[in-house]
Design an enzyme around this catalytic site. Sequence first.
Site, mmCIF file in Angstrom:
data_model
loop_
_atom_site.group_PDB
_atom_site.id
_atom_site.type_symbol
_atom_site.label_atom_id
_atom_site.label_comp_id
_atom_site.label_asym_id
_atom_site.label_seq_id
_atom_site.Cartn_x
_atom_site.Cartn_y
_atom_site.Cartn_z
ATOM 1 N N ASP A 185 42.171 32.487 49.537
ATOM 2 C CA ASP A 185 42.492 33.873 49.230
ATOM 3 C C ASP A 185 43.428 34.406 50.309
ATOM 4 O O ASP A 185 43.126 34.285 51.498
ATOM 5 C CB ASP A 185 41.195 34.696 49.196
ATOM 6 C CG ASP A 185 41.399 36.153 48.842
ATOM 7 O OD1 ASP A 185 42.555 36.589 48.682
ATOM 8 O OD2 ASP A 185 40.395 36.874 48.732
ATOM 9 N N SER A 209 38.271 43.695 46.850
ATOM 10 C CA SER A 209 39.715 43.732 47.054
ATOM 11 C C SER A 209 40.178 45.148 47.383
ATOM 12 O O SER A 209 39.784 45.711 48.401
ATOM 13 C CB SER A 209 40.412 43.167 45.814
ATOM 14 O OG SER A 209 41.765 42.889 46.058
ATOM 15 N N HIS A 257 40.471 34.252 45.180
ATOM 16 C CA HIS A 257 40.351 35.693 45.001
ATOM 17 C C HIS A 257 39.908 35.988 43.570
ATOM 18 O O HIS A 257 40.293 35.304 42.627
ATOM 19 C CB HIS A 257 41.692 36.365 45.280
ATOM 20 C CG HIS A 257 41.619 37.848 45.375
ATOM 21 N ND1 HIS A 257 41.255 38.492 46.532
ATOM 22 C CD2 HIS A 257 41.855 38.829 44.463
ATOM 23 C CE1 HIS A 257 41.272 39.801 46.334
ATOM 24 N NE2 HIS A 257 41.621 40.036 45.075
#
Length: 308
Positions: free
Chosen positions: A250, A160, A280
């Site tokens: 996501d 991320s 995610h």
Amino acid sequence: MALDPQAKALLDALAQMEAPPILESEPAEVREAMAALGSMSDAAGEEVREVVEQTIPGPGGDLRVRIYTPVLATEGAPQACLVWYHGGGWVIGDLDTTDGVCRALCGRSAATVISVDYRLAPEHPYPAALDDAEAAFDWVRDHADDLYLAPDRIAVGGDSAGGNLAALVAQSRRGQVAFQLLVYPATDLTNSHPSHEENAEGYLLTRDHMIWFAQHYLGDHDRTDPRVSPLHADDLSGLAPAFVLTAEFDPLRDEGEAYAARMADAGVEVTTRRYDGMIHAFFQLNGAIDRANDALDDAAAALTRALT
């Protein structure tokens, strides 16, 4: 595909907790929630020889790093290394929340893993996190002999926001980075890709989360700045080979895959793998979602192939 049943069970359980809307939350509250998610990483079966924490010089003061040495490390021989940057929107996360991931990548790849505790916004807004990420990579290279590392086999990786930092370090340290392990990386902070609409709500990371994170990290800074959004860089040629992992449900899915496609078009060796049914943050949730172990295995195998 449909949402993975274990991912759905986790989301249902989180929904019942009735957390306040992210846009009304303070960083300290969200950091506490992130710590709870970190506890869902199952590191019990991961074997590493040694875990040592130390401080290194950083541009804003000392930085903490945690060094994971693999069981199969040969005494005195130079090892491959992964410099790892944790996720958390540049606002949350630390060495503990990513500990299980680092143990898994170390144990399953036989590479040394060095996890970096970079400074967080809003206390330290952009470019503090990126400055720390680059400084940590430089320190690892400069101290490769002391750490028994092979300077030509040092990779960067992260999930991320950490994937964002890893991609940016790979760009600024082109020719020095040996490999990129990018786990659902944030590559375009304009939040303009279709997956931001398709997966805007209900899949752990939301569109509002990304707005909240970016506001704390960037303030009014230009979201298209290539030093913020690696997808907006003019030239991606000459970057290190990459393994890019994305999740179907996501918001960051499309920008991660777009970055992989642009690297491939520029002649970079890229493997892209989308994990259908996944959300995610699943990569760190192998204590709750079985397929996370498949992703960890795939990432470790890609790391091993690239650095052996």
